[in-house]
Design an enzyme around this catalytic site. Structure first.
Site, PDB file in Angstrom:
ATOM      1  N   ASP A  21       0.841  -1.205   0.000  1.00  0.00           N
ATOM      2  CA  ASP A  21       0.000   0.000   0.000  1.00  0.00           C
ATOM      3  C   ASP A  21       0.872   1.249   0.000  1.00  0.00           C
ATOM      4  OD1 ASP A  21      -2.357  -1.534   0.229  1.00  0.00           O
ATOM      5  OD2 ASP A  21      -2.117  -1.641   2.407  1.00  0.00           O
ATOM      6  N   LYS A  42       0.349  -8.182  -2.022  1.00  0.00           N
ATOM      7  CA  LYS A  42      -1.021  -7.756  -2.335  1.00  0.00           C
ATOM      8  C   LYS A  42      -0.956  -6.437  -3.091  1.00  0.00           C
ATOM      9  CE  LYS A  42      -4.253  -6.088   0.718  1.00  0.00           C
ATOM     10  NZ  LYS A  42      -5.030  -4.956   0.188  1.00  0.00           N
ATOM     11  N   ASP A  69      -6.167  -7.336  -5.235  1.00  0.00           N
ATOM     12  CA  ASP A  69      -7.286  -7.001  -4.341  1.00  0.00           C
ATOM     13  C   ASP A  69      -8.036  -5.798  -4.897  1.00  0.00           C
ATOM     14  OD1 ASP A  69      -8.966  -6.843  -2.159  1.00  0.00           O
ATOM     15  OD2 ASP A  69      -7.492  -5.835  -0.876  1.00  0.00           O
ATOM     16  N   LEU A  70      -8.863  -6.060  -5.919  1.00  0.00           N
ATOM     17  CA  LEU A  70      -9.631  -4.975  -6.546  1.00  0.00           C
ATOM     18  C   LEU A  70     -11.115  -5.055  -6.172  1.00  0.00           C
ATOM     19  CD1 LEU A  70      -7.942  -4.866 -10.090  1.00  0.00           C
ATOM     20  CD2 LEU A  70      -7.273  -3.698  -7.982  1.00  0.00           C
ATOM     21  N   LYS A  71     -11.508  -6.063  -5.431  1.00  0.00           N
ATOM     22  CA  LYS A  71     -12.874  -6.196  -4.895  1.00  0.00           C
ATOM     23  C   LYS A  71     -13.941  -5.937  -5.950  1.00  0.00           C
ATOM     24  CE  LYS A  71     -11.466  -4.865  -0.195  1.00  0.00           C
ATOM     25  NZ  LYS A  71     -10.075  -4.458  -0.429  1.00  0.00           N
ATOM     26  N   ASP A  74     -20.071  -6.166  -9.676  1.00  0.00           N
ATOM     27  CA  ASP A  74     -20.742  -5.625 -10.857  1.00  0.00           C
ATOM     28  C   ASP A  74     -21.734  -6.664 -11.375  1.00  0.00           C
ATOM     29  OD1 ASP A  74     -21.224  -4.048 -13.270  1.00  0.00           O
ATOM     30  OD2 ASP A  74     -19.304  -3.083 -12.818  1.00  0.00           O
ATOM     31  N   PRO A  76     -23.083  -9.781 -13.715  1.00  0.00           N
ATOM     32  CA  PRO A  76     -22.335 -11.021 -13.980  1.00  0.00           C
ATOM     33  C   PRO A  76     -21.364 -10.924 -15.161  1.00  0.00           C
ATOM     34  CG  PRO A  76     -24.592 -11.553 -13.397  1.00  0.00           C
ATOM     35  CD  PRO A  76     -24.528 -10.052 -13.470  1.00  0.00           C
ATOM     36  N   ALA A  77     -21.792 -10.339 -16.265  1.00  0.00           N
ATOM     37  CA  ALA A  77     -20.903 -10.311 -17.445  1.00  0.00           C
ATOM     38  C   ALA A  77     -19.643  -9.498 -17.173  1.00  0.00           C
ATOM     39  CB  ALA A  77     -21.655  -9.738 -18.649  1.00  0.00           C
ATOM     40  N   THR A 133     -14.793  -4.184   6.906  1.00  0.00           N
ATOM     41  CA  THR A 133     -14.699  -3.953   8.356  1.00  0.00           C
ATOM     42  C   THR A 133     -14.798  -2.476   8.715  1.00  0.00           C
ATOM     43  OG1 THR A 133     -12.320  -4.114   8.097  1.00  0.00           O
ATOM     44  CG2 THR A 133     -13.444  -6.043   8.970  1.00  0.00           C
ATOM     45  N   ARG A 225       1.647  -2.490   7.177  1.00  0.00           N
ATOM     46  CA  ARG A 225       2.590  -1.605   7.870  1.00  0.00           C
ATOM     47  C   ARG A 225       3.537  -2.272   8.860  1.00  0.00           C
ATOM     48  NH1 ARG A 225      -2.358   2.278   8.827  1.00  0.00           N
ATOM     49  NH2 ARG A 225      -3.259   0.184   8.745  1.00  0.00           N
TER      50      ARG A 225
END
Ligand code: C5P
Length: 248
Positions: A21, A42, A69-71, A74, A76-77, A133, A225
């Site tokens: 990060d 990551k 880690d782009l979460k 959207d 389905p397609a 979280t 960190r």
């Protein structure tokens, strides 16, 4: 439908995923290259949006395995297209939001496997994000009008993801034992919020040490960190690995 089996985690260094990060591509690459025990990194939204797909290839060329880690969340397609592309880039762990729903999760899982196969790569493991979280119970109920307590809502979404064939979940240290009791290996549980004993908490409130998280059922740990901001990051990573080796 059965999800792709995650790579078995054997060496303690395979359990640790270092979150790159707040780094630009050159710094991320140099940082990763300077850690001899580093196996997994990551790449999150910040680095990927700034540096794009080439940063994945460069990390992989250095021998690092990539958790992208782009979460994704959207229709389905679009989920399928994004996961297909991510798998072709060689990402081995990819996050999707469980609340995208069964159809989107199944499409994402199938497309990831297909994308990896067409690129001659092993199938990645998709990881479902349940509830971020950063939500706390009262605001979650008020703003989203979801009455179910988070303690039940999180495992409900994990179950939805598992039934759709997703290979695992990202979860907080506080959720890992509950989810592991329901989902045995090879369902992959990846846990951030890790702080070695004595490390500053920063903005993490509810943390576990590496050994506690693995004992609670985590497959892999995301650590940022405590390693990236350490005076000696290589030694900090080594200490995490030693802690894990001592408890295995
Ligand atoms: O620096 P630190 O160890 O707190 O970094 C943890 C990493 O895990 C960061 O990339 C953060 O965005 C991510 N993360 C988290 N808590 C979650 C989900 C992801 O800290 N619930």
């Amino acid at each position: 439908m059965v999800g792709a089996s995650p790579t078995p985690v054997l060496d303690p260094a395979d359990r640790v995923i270092v979150a790159l990060d707040g780094m630009d591509a050159d710094r991320a690459l140099a940082f990763a290259a300077a850690l001899p025990r580093l196996r997994w990194v990551k790449v999150g939204l910040e680095l990927f949006v700034a540096a794009g797909p080439p940063v994945l290839q460069r990390l992989r060329d250095q021998g690092q395995r990539v958790f992208l880690d782009l979460k994704f969340h959207d229709i389905p397609a679009t989920m399928a297209g994004a996961c297909r592309s991510a798998a072709r880039l060689g990402a081995e762990l990819i996050t999707v939001h469980a609340c995208a729903g069964t159809e989107a999760l199944q499409a994402a899982q199938a497309a990831a496997q297909e994308g990896a196969a067409t690129a001659g790569l092993p199938a990645p493991t998709l990881l479902a994000v349940t509830v971020l979280t950063s939500w706390e119970q009262r605001r979650f109920a008020e703003e989203l009008a979801i009455a179910e307590p988070l303690q039940q809502y999180v495992p409900r979404l994990a179950q939805l993801a598992a039934q759709a064939g997703i290979g695992g979940c990202v979860c907080s240290p506080l959720e890992v034992a509950q989810l592991r009791a329901i989902h045995s290996e090879p369902f992959h549980l990846v846990t951030p919020g890790i702080r070695p004993a004595g490390a500053p908490l920063g903005d993490q409130q509810r943390v576990m040490t590496p050994a506690q998280a693995v004992a609670a059922g985590a497959s892999q740990l995301v650590i940022g960190r405590p390693i990236t901001a350490a005076l000696d990051p290589a030694a900090a990573l080594e200490a995490c690995c030693a802690e894990l080796a001592a408890c295995s």
